[in-house]
Design a protein around this motif. Structure first.
Motif, PDB file in Angstrom:
ATOM      1  N   GLU A   1       4.341  -1.343  11.048  1.00  0.00           N
ATOM      2  CA  GLU A   1       3.727  -0.852  12.136  1.00  0.00           C
ATOM      3  C   GLU A   1       4.899  -0.853  13.287  1.00  0.00           C
ATOM      4  OE1 GLU A   1       0.830   0.177  12.015  1.00  0.00           O
ATOM      5  OE2 GLU A   1       0.090  -1.044  10.211  1.00  0.00           O
TER       6      GLU A   1
ATOM      7  N   LEU B   1       6.135   2.358  15.419  1.00  0.00           N
ATOM      8  CA  LEU B   1       6.178   2.628  16.911  1.00  0.00           C
ATOM      9  C   LEU B   1       7.598   3.003  17.288  1.00  0.00           C
ATOM     10  CD1 LEU B   1       4.229  -0.697  17.947  1.00  0.00           C
ATOM     11  CD2 LEU B   1       3.488   1.757  17.925  1.00  0.00           C
TER      12      LEU B   1
ATOM     13  N   TYR C   1       1.506   6.120  17.212  1.00  0.00           N
ATOM     14  CA  TYR C   1       0.838   5.157  17.792  1.00  0.00           C
ATOM     15  C   TYR C   1      -0.745   5.131  16.987  1.00  0.00           C
ATOM     16  CZ  TYR C   1       4.138   4.310  21.347  1.00  0.00           C
ATOM     17  OH  TYR C   1       5.302   3.973  22.017  1.00  0.00           O
TER      18      TYR C   1
ATOM     19  N   ALA D   1      -1.106   0.732  14.448  1.00  0.00           N
ATOM     20  CA  ALA D   1      -0.229   0.666  15.322  1.00  0.00           C
ATOM     21  C   ALA D   1      -0.326   0.615  16.712  1.00  0.00           C
ATOM     22  CB  ALA D   1       0.894   1.720  14.982  1.00  0.00           C
TER      23      ALA D   1
END
Length: 243
Positions: free
Chosen positions: A192, A196, A201, A205
């Motif tokens: 995750e 990012l 996103y 995430a």
């Protein structure tokens, strides 16, 4: 000191004495400072300038004075304020409070000023309010010298592993760890974090970004809770959360 037509935004205002206002202002070239607008509340019924003394409106401000608190001498609009309602309004208030709490007075941050204007525009238009907030938070940390890499272990210098787990360290940034080893110390998935770092996103995430930024910012905000965050939760019956 006399400053003319400085690009600015008002972050907060409060009554002062019988008829004046104290304005907390973020300026492009002078950073955060306090201005007194003398007689502003007395002119509120017929004066047009007082209607401009509100958050989120791009302004040109003129001010003067030798003391810590300058006197506002002129105000005019420099653009159109974004239409912020509901969650977007609370998010704008949250950004303003971050600046109030984290910026030192008279410390110019022209890039952060530009980022702030961009964030307000995105709050008014973007579908994903959270993405806008996370980008602004990361940019704010970078400007203040607290930035860290989302793609690199801050201790070893190695790339974040997709299969690894990481903790946040105020001294190093993200460092390798073990999920669940310490319940008081959150762990974040490497997969995750890499998303990012690429500006992605979606899905889980988004939640990771929110939790990570809350932990990071708490290191610099201290123990006093953010008033805008409490206000948002008190007005959000659906339980939504972006801050």
């Amino acid at each position: 000191m006399r400053v003319s037509l400085q690009p600015s935004y008002i972050l907060h205002s409060r009554p002062y004495r019988d008829s004046s206002l104290i304005l907390e202002v973020f300026c492009a070239e002078h950073g955060r400072l306090s201005l007194v607008s003398k007689g502003a509340r007395r002119r509120s019924k017929g004066g047009s300038s007082v209607a401009l003394l509100q958050p989120f409106i791009p302004l040109l401000l003129s001010f003067s004075g030798r003391s810590e608190m300058k006197t506002l001498t002129h105000v005019e609009p420099a653009g159109v304020a974004p239409q912020l309602r509901g969650e977007r309004l609370f998010s704008g208030m949250y950004i303003n409070e971050l600046l109030m709490r984290l910026l030192h007075r008279h410390d110019p941050h022209p890039q952060l000023f530009a980022n702030y204007g961009t964030a307000l525009g995105e709050l008014g238009d973007a579908e994903q309010v959270e993405v806008c907030l996370r980008r602004f938070e990361l940019g704010l940390l970078d400007e203040l010298g607290y930035g860290f890499s989302l793609a690199e272990d801050g201790l070893s210098g190695e790339a974040i592993s997709e299969d690894g787990w990481y903790h946040f360290s105020p001294d190093c940034g993200l460092v390798a760890g073990v999920k669940g080893a310490n319940p008081a110390r959150p762990a974040y998935s490497g997969a995750e974090l890499l998303l990012l770092s690429q500006g992605k996103y979606g899905g889980e995430a988004r939640s990771v970004a929110r939790r990570l930024m809350r932990e990071v910012l708490s290191q610099y905000l201290g123990s006093e809770p953010l008033k805008s965050r409490d206000l948002f939760h008190g007005r959000s019956p659906q339980g939504g959360e972006s801050q």
